[in-house]
Every structure is written in structure tokens, then in C-alpha cells.
Design a protein around this motif. Structure first.
Motif, PDB file in Angstrom:
ATOM      1  N   HIS A  78       0.938  -1.023  -0.381  1.00 16.85           N
ATOM      2  CA  HIS A  78       0.311   0.563  -0.152  1.00 16.85           C
ATOM      3  C   HIS A  78       1.089   1.450  -0.233  1.00 16.85           C
ATOM      4  CE1 HIS A  78      -4.033  -1.604  -0.621  1.00 16.85           C
ATOM      5  NE2 HIS A  78      -3.697  -2.076   1.115  1.00 16.85           N
ATOM      6  N   ARG A  79       2.276   1.396   0.593  1.00 16.39           N
ATOM      7  CA  ARG A  79       3.089   2.479   0.669  1.00 16.39           C
ATOM      8  C   ARG A  79       3.262   2.721  -0.452  1.00 16.39           C
ATOM      9  NH1 ARG A  79       5.418   0.017   5.403  1.00 16.39           N
ATOM     10  NH2 ARG A  79       4.233   0.450   7.098  1.00 16.39           N
ATOM     11  N   THR A  80       3.612   1.346  -1.142  1.00 19.77           N
ATOM     12  CA  THR A  80       4.259   1.781  -2.061  1.00 19.77           C
ATOM     13  C   THR A  80       3.388   2.439  -3.794  1.00 19.77           C
ATOM     14  OG1 THR A  80       6.016  -0.371  -1.645  1.00 19.77           O
ATOM     15  CG2 THR A  80       5.684   0.716  -4.759  1.00 19.77           C
ATOM     16  N   ARG A  81       2.235   1.564  -3.423  1.00 19.74           N
ATOM     17  CA  ARG A  81       1.383   1.736  -4.480  1.00 19.74           C
ATOM     18  C   ARG A  81       0.579   3.436  -3.704  1.00 19.74           C
ATOM     19  NH1 ARG A  81      -3.925   3.270  -3.384  1.00 19.74           N
ATOM     20  NH2 ARG A  81      -3.602   2.744  -1.157  1.00 19.74           N
ATOM     21  N   GLN A  82       0.660   4.111  -3.580  1.00 19.35           N
ATOM     22  CA  GLN A  82       1.245   5.876  -2.815  1.00 19.35           C
ATOM     23  C   GLN A  82       1.646   6.302  -3.274  1.00 19.35           C
ATOM     24  OE1 GLN A  82       0.251   5.946   1.632  1.00 19.35           O
ATOM     25  NE2 GLN A  82      -2.100   5.695   1.619  1.00 19.35           N
ATOM     26  N   ASP A 100      -2.867   9.912  -8.700  1.00 15.57           N
ATOM     27  CA  ASP A 100      -3.884   9.666  -9.871  1.00 15.57           C
ATOM     28  C   ASP A 100      -4.749   8.935  -9.225  1.00 15.57           C
ATOM     29  OD1 ASP A 100      -4.372   8.272 -12.316  1.00 15.57           O
ATOM     30  OD2 ASP A 100      -2.072   7.285 -13.276  1.00 15.57           O
ATOM     31  N   ALA A 101      -5.968   9.431  -9.148  1.00 14.84           N
ATOM     32  CA  ALA A 101      -7.484   8.812  -8.694  1.00 14.84           C
ATOM     33  C   ALA A 101      -7.290   7.454  -9.053  1.00 14.84           C
ATOM     34  CB  ALA A 101      -8.361   9.607  -8.041  1.00 14.84           C
ATOM     35  N   ARG A 102      -7.841   6.991 -10.142  1.00 13.46           N
ATOM     36  CA  ARG A 102      -7.541   5.766 -10.483  1.00 13.46           C
ATOM     37  C   ARG A 102      -7.134   4.726 -10.463  1.00 13.46           C
ATOM     38  NH1 ARG A 102      -7.592   5.362 -17.010  1.00 13.46           N
ATOM     39  NH2 ARG A 102      -8.079   3.658 -17.508  1.00 13.46           N
ATOM     40  N   ALA A 103      -5.426   5.755 -10.815  1.00 12.65           N
ATOM     41  CA  ALA A 103      -4.320   4.107 -10.509  1.00 12.65           C
ATOM     42  C   ALA A 103      -4.412   4.155  -8.916  1.00 12.65           C
ATOM     43  CB  ALA A 103      -3.097   4.835 -10.952  1.00 12.65           C
ATOM     44  N   LEU A 104      -4.664   4.745  -7.939  1.00  5.21           N
ATOM     45  CA  LEU A 104      -4.520   4.076  -6.706  1.00  5.21           C
ATOM     46  C   LEU A 104      -5.740   3.706  -6.426  1.00  5.21           C
ATOM     47  CD1 LEU A 104      -3.882   8.525  -5.295  1.00  5.21           C
ATOM     48  CD2 LEU A 104      -2.537   5.718  -4.868  1.00  5.21           C
ATOM     49  N   GLU A 105      -6.798   3.785  -6.853  1.00  8.67           N
ATOM     50  CA  GLU A 105      -7.289   1.996  -6.980  1.00  8.67           C
ATOM     51  C   GLU A 105      -7.209   0.965  -6.674  1.00  8.67           C
ATOM     52  OE1 GLU A 105     -10.581   2.727  -9.927  1.00  8.67           O
ATOM     53  OE2 GLU A 105     -11.495   4.711  -9.321  1.00  8.67           O
ATOM     54  N   ALA A 106      -6.128   0.849  -7.428  1.00 16.85           N
ATOM     55  CA  ALA A 106      -5.181  -0.341  -7.289  1.00 16.85           C
ATOM     56  C   ALA A 106      -4.865  -1.391  -6.037  1.00 16.85           C
ATOM     57  CB  ALA A 106      -3.595  -0.056  -7.361  1.00 16.85           C
ATOM     58  N   ARG A 107      -5.517  -0.057  -4.571  1.00 20.39           N
ATOM     59  CA  ARG A 107      -5.978  -0.873  -3.997  1.00 20.39           C
ATOM     60  C   ARG A 107      -6.740  -1.699  -3.107  1.00 20.39           C
ATOM     61  NH1 ARG A 107     -10.156   0.749  -0.030  1.00 20.39           N
ATOM     62  NH2 ARG A 107     -10.636   2.418  -1.052  1.00 20.39           N
ATOM     63  N   VAL A 167       6.129  -8.356  -7.050  1.00 18.29           N
ATOM     64  CA  VAL A 167       5.100  -7.516  -7.284  1.00 18.29           C
ATOM     65  C   VAL A 167       5.663  -5.583  -7.034  1.00 18.29           C
ATOM     66  CG1 VAL A 167       2.813  -5.923  -7.058  1.00 18.29           C
ATOM     67  CG2 VAL A 167       2.862  -8.604  -7.874  1.00 18.29           C
ATOM     68  N   GLU A 168       6.027  -6.187  -5.416  1.00 22.85           N
ATOM     69  CA  GLU A 168       6.107  -4.980  -4.417  1.00 22.85           C
ATOM     70  C   GLU A 168       7.617  -4.347  -5.441  1.00 22.85           C
ATOM     71  OE1 GLU A 168       8.260  -1.700  -2.429  1.00 22.85           O
ATOM     72  OE2 GLU A 168       8.458  -3.903  -2.258  1.00 22.85           O
ATOM     73  N   LEU A 169       8.567  -4.502  -5.581  1.00 24.55           N
ATOM     74  CA  LEU A 169       9.807  -4.438  -6.550  1.00 24.55           C
ATOM     75  C   LEU A 169       9.765  -3.985  -8.173  1.00 24.55           C
ATOM     76  CD1 LEU A 169      12.894  -4.526  -5.594  1.00 24.55           C
ATOM     77  CD2 LEU A 169      12.984  -6.752  -6.718  1.00 24.55           C
ATOM     78  N   ILE A 170       8.690  -4.491  -8.967  1.00 26.92           N
ATOM     79  CA  ILE A 170       8.350  -4.060  -9.668  1.00 26.92           C
ATOM     80  C   ILE A 170       7.878  -2.980 -10.196  1.00 26.92           C
ATOM     81  CG2 ILE A 170       7.222  -4.426 -11.680  1.00 26.92           C
ATOM     82  CD1 ILE A 170       7.849  -7.856 -11.825  1.00 26.92           C
ATOM     83  N   LEU A 171       6.727  -2.606  -8.901  1.00 29.22           N
ATOM     84  CA  LEU A 171       6.235  -1.547  -8.630  1.00 29.22           C
ATOM     85  C   LEU A 171       7.372  -0.817  -8.436  1.00 29.22           C
ATOM     86  CD1 LEU A 171       2.747  -2.110  -7.042  1.00 29.22           C
ATOM     87  CD2 LEU A 171       2.761  -0.940  -9.630  1.00 29.22           C
ATOM     88  N   ARG A 172       8.030  -0.548  -7.446  1.00 28.59           N
ATOM     89  CA  ARG A 172       9.151   0.020  -7.278  1.00 28.59           C
ATOM     90  C   ARG A 172      10.444   0.873  -8.130  1.00 28.59           C
ATOM     91  NH1 ARG A 172      13.038  -1.231  -4.151  1.00 28.59           N
ATOM     92  NH2 ARG A 172      12.144  -2.916  -2.929  1.00 28.59           N
ATOM     93  N   THR A 173      10.263  -0.176  -8.897  1.00 29.37           N
ATOM     94  CA  THR A 173      11.682  -0.360  -9.284  1.00 29.37           C
ATOM     95  C   THR A 173      11.598  -0.206 -11.202  1.00 29.37           C
ATOM     96  OG1 THR A 173      12.426  -2.390  -9.938  1.00 29.37           O
ATOM     97  CG2 THR A 173      13.094  -1.348  -7.778  1.00 29.37           C
ATOM     98  N   SER A 174      10.225  -0.312 -11.721  1.00 29.86           N
ATOM     99  CA  SER A 174       9.990  -0.699 -12.535  1.00 29.86           C
ATOM    100  C   SER A 174       9.250   0.920 -13.664  1.00 29.86           C
ATOM    101  CB  SER A 174       9.896  -1.588 -13.462  1.00 29.86           C
ATOM    102  OG  SER A 174      10.752  -2.793 -13.105  1.00 29.86           O
TER     103      SER A 174
END
Length: 103
Positions: free
Chosen positions: A15-19, A25-32, A61-68
Motif C-alpha cells: 500500500h505504501r508503494t502504491r501510494q 492519480d485517483a484511477r491508478a490508486l484504485e489498485a488498493r 510485485v512490490e519490487l517491480i512497482l517500485r523499480t520499474s
């Protein structure tokens, strides 16, 4: 650290990485919703091996989000403005066809 603590830590980290990745980006934040659904679907899992496998998938998944992932903002009809985070900006070393010998 127990498995329950690892799962909770992964949940919070995702959730921290998502934020950070989808900031403003309200639409992308719906990944929550998707994160919460995945954790709820596997809430009753009891097999330690399966839980470790799910933790590994979540960590990847968290690593990919954070780095890519780089955020893009539509500025015009055919134009995107890229907004890289500071942790994605790394020093790029140019390629050298003839490397020098280290002494």
C-alpha cells in the motif's frame, strides 16, 4: 518473524508503494481494491508452503512497482509527461566498446 507478521508487513509495504508510485492519480490508486481483494481471497490459507509462495509473489510485485513503473500524465492529445520518482533516477554509465584494463 512469524508468517502473520510477514503478511501484514507485505500488505502495508504494497500500500505504501502504491501510494508513492501512483501519487495524484485517483484511477491508478484504485489498485488498493485489487491488493485488498487478493489478501482477502487468500486469508484462509493455512499451508505454510503456499503462504511463503504468496509472500514471494507479493514481494516481487512490490519490487517491480517500485523499480520499474514510471507515472505518465497526459498533457496534450498525443503527449505524455513522464514523472520519474527520485529512486528511479540512477546514474547511467555509458557503454564502452574497448574497456580499459584495471591496474
Amino acid at each position: 518473524m512469524g508468517q502473520a507478521a510477514k503478511v501484514l508487513q507485505l500488505f502495508k509495504t504494497l500500500h505504501r508503494t502504491r501510494q508513492q508510485v501512483f501519487k495524484n492519480d485517483a484511477r491508478a490508486l484504485e489498485a488498493r481494491i485489487k491488493i485488498n481483494e487478493e489478501f482477502k481471497c487468500n486469508k484462509s490459507e493455512t499451508s505454510p508452503k503456499k503462504i511463503e509462495e504468496l509472500i514471494k509473489i507479493g514481494s516481487d510485485v512490490e519490487l517491480i512497482l517500485r523499480t520499474s513503473v514510471i507515472q505518465g500524465i497526459h498533457t496534450d492529445h498525443n503527449t505524455l509527461k513522464l514523472v520519474p520518482r527520485k529512486d528511479l533516477l540512477i546514474e547511467n554509465v555509458p557503454y564502452c566498446d574497448a574497456p580499459t584494463q584495471k591496474q
